[in-house]
Design an enzyme around this catalytic site. Sequence first.
Site, PDB file in Angstrom:
ATOM      1  N   TRP A  44      37.423  36.397  43.749  1.00 14.59           N
ATOM      2  CA  TRP A  44      36.135  36.545  43.051  1.00 14.59           C
ATOM      3  C   TRP A  44      35.135  35.498  43.482  1.00 14.59           C
ATOM      4  O   TRP A  44      33.910  35.720  43.402  1.00 14.59           O
ATOM      5  CB  TRP A  44      36.338  36.558  41.532  1.00 14.59           C
ATOM      6  CG  TRP A  44      37.112  37.779  41.130  1.00 14.59           C
ATOM      7  CD1 TRP A  44      38.385  37.822  40.643  1.00 14.59           C
ATOM      8  CD2 TRP A  44      36.676  39.150  41.237  1.00 14.59           C
ATOM      9  NE1 TRP A  44      38.764  39.131  40.439  1.00 14.59           N
ATOM     10  CE2 TRP A  44      37.745  39.951  40.793  1.00 14.59           C
ATOM     11  CE3 TRP A  44      35.506  39.760  41.667  1.00 14.59           C
ATOM     12  CZ2 TRP A  44      37.664  41.353  40.767  1.00 14.59           C
ATOM     13  CZ3 TRP A  44      35.421  41.148  41.633  1.00 14.59           C
ATOM     14  CH2 TRP A  44      36.487  41.927  41.194  1.00 14.59           C
ATOM     15  N   ASP A  79      32.066  31.347  36.751  1.00 17.35           N
ATOM     16  CA  ASP A  79      32.494  32.706  36.446  1.00 17.35           C
ATOM     17  C   ASP A  79      33.735  32.611  35.550  1.00 17.35           C
ATOM     18  O   ASP A  79      34.815  32.256  36.008  1.00 17.35           O
ATOM     19  CB  ASP A  79      32.816  33.423  37.765  1.00 17.35           C
ATOM     20  CG  ASP A  79      33.284  34.862  37.557  1.00 17.35           C
ATOM     21  OD1 ASP A  79      33.473  35.274  36.394  1.00 17.35           O
ATOM     22  OD2 ASP A  79      33.461  35.569  38.572  1.00 17.35           O
ATOM     23  N   LYS A  82      37.837  41.805  30.447  1.00 22.50           N
ATOM     24  CA  LYS A  82      39.107  41.092  30.473  1.00 22.50           C
ATOM     25  C   LYS A  82      39.424  40.545  29.084  1.00 22.50           C
ATOM     26  O   LYS A  82      40.393  40.935  28.469  1.00 22.50           O
ATOM     27  CB  LYS A  82      39.075  39.951  31.498  1.00 22.50           C
ATOM     28  CG  LYS A  82      39.314  40.359  32.948  1.00 22.50           C
ATOM     29  CD  LYS A  82      38.216  41.184  33.553  1.00 22.50           C
ATOM     30  CE  LYS A  82      38.465  41.628  34.960  1.00 22.50           C
ATOM     31  NZ  LYS A  82      37.471  41.169  35.923  1.00 22.50           N
TER      32      LYS A  82
HETATM   33  C1  LIG Z   1      36.737  41.275  37.134  1.00 17.50           C
HETATM   34  C2  LIG Z   1      36.054  40.068  37.657  1.00 17.50           C
HETATM   35  C3  LIG Z   1      34.794  40.138  38.275  1.00 17.50           C
HETATM   36  C4  LIG Z   1      34.073  41.442  38.525  1.00 17.50           C
HETATM   37  O1  LIG Z   1      33.598  41.983  37.364  1.00 17.50           O
HETATM   38  P1  LIG Z   1      32.719  43.334  37.336  1.00 17.50           P
HETATM   39  O2  LIG Z   1      32.412  43.472  35.894  1.00 17.50           O
HETATM   40  O3  LIG Z   1      33.578  44.425  37.900  1.00 17.50           O
HETATM   41  O4  LIG Z   1      31.515  43.105  38.171  1.00 17.50           O
HETATM   42  C5  LIG Z   1      34.200  38.959  38.683  1.00 17.50           C
HETATM   43  N1  LIG Z   1      34.813  37.780  38.510  1.00 17.50           N
HETATM   44  C6  LIG Z   1      36.029  37.674  37.930  1.00 17.50           C
HETATM   45  C7  LIG Z   1      36.654  36.328  37.755  1.00 17.50           C
HETATM   46  C8  LIG Z   1      36.680  38.817  37.487  1.00 17.50           C
HETATM   47  O5  LIG Z   1      37.889  38.710  36.905  1.00 17.50           O
END
Ligand SMILES: *Cc1c(COP(=O)(O)O)cnc(C)c1O
Length: 361
Positions: A102, A172, A196
């Site tokens: 990511w 993030d 998540k």
């Molecule tokens: C799932 C995830 C993403 C992507 O998320 P989207 O909502 O599909 O854009 C980005 N960063 C992390 C750490 C993730 O787990």
Amino acid sequence: MTRAYNFSAGPATLPESVLQQAQAEMLDWHGAGASIVELSHRGPEFLQVAREAEADLRTLMSIPDDYAVLFLQGGATAQQALIPLNIASPGQKADYVLTGHWGKTAIKQAKPYVDLNIAASSEAGGFRDIPARGEWQLSDDAAYVHITANETIHGVEFRDTPDVGDTPLVADFSSSIVSEPLDVSKYGVIYAGAQKNLGPVGVSVVIIRRDLLECAGQPRADIFNYASHVAKESMLNTPPTWNWYLAGLVFKWMLAEGGVEEFAKRNARKSALLYDVIDSSGGFYRNEVAAAVRSRMNVPFFLKDEALDKPFLAEAKEAGLISLKGHRAIGGMRASIYNAMPEAGVQALAGFMRDFQQKHG
Ligand SMILES: *Cc1c(COP(=O)(O)O)cnc(C)c1O
């Protein structure tokens, strides 16, 4: 019908009581005569839902008043592009610390807008560790430093907040937000897709220090402007009302369960149990991440013999344990054990793994 224990990485399992409440309120929300998804986002019913969700998230995370909270569409990936657009000038430097998949998407999304410096990377080692803070090559004049707090695929998690001085730290937190207490004041921006640990896919949370809203940023449409979203309380256009509502129910559930302090304890126990099964398996199961940065949310593991992957998944499913297949980028297995995964589910998985080893080891 019985619900399985669902170890999906995202969209992920939700608290059963939240799903039941949503079901009960589906046709008639609190006597409104309609579902919450059938009502105007500007009406009193949804405004109440929206404001309570923000207030509850502020309580859960102890978010200081000098931070704005946004509920936006576009997923975490869209935020990875909006962050440079909003808080970096055209061509300004931005530092990225790369610790997994990511982080790579964050770099890909930001690259058109900034002079991107990869300040540190664990890619050469297969993303099994986090480069020591002392090795980071930070720029003097970066607009921000970006990290991925928890790498959902590689199972690598920052266990403390790195000190980057006065440069805003952007993180993030898609797969680890509200999993333990966090000092929000150490960050410039915290962002997370909801699917998540917060609720259903379709809404993202952005927590941004208000002074950063004054950055000129780059030429961009109003809809890509964080300050405009803040001014309109995330209702610049029609927000994803259903997703926002469900996330709000999850926040209330988390508060009722004891908040982030309680989830921190549960998450520590849950992940320790799985890593113990793996580490005490004599190599039958293997996790290659440096012990100090192993994720508490996503536990990737490999079986000694790849030929056992299929039987493992099939027998797990029989036992009511689903979505354990690892991400295609690295293969193997992965157990995602966010807040909504009960301890009983992790205990069931641990027991299954021990039994499977006995049978096939
Ligand atoms: C799932 C995830 C993403 C992507 O998320 P989207 O909502 O599909 O854009 C980005 N960063 C992390 C750490 C993730 O787990």
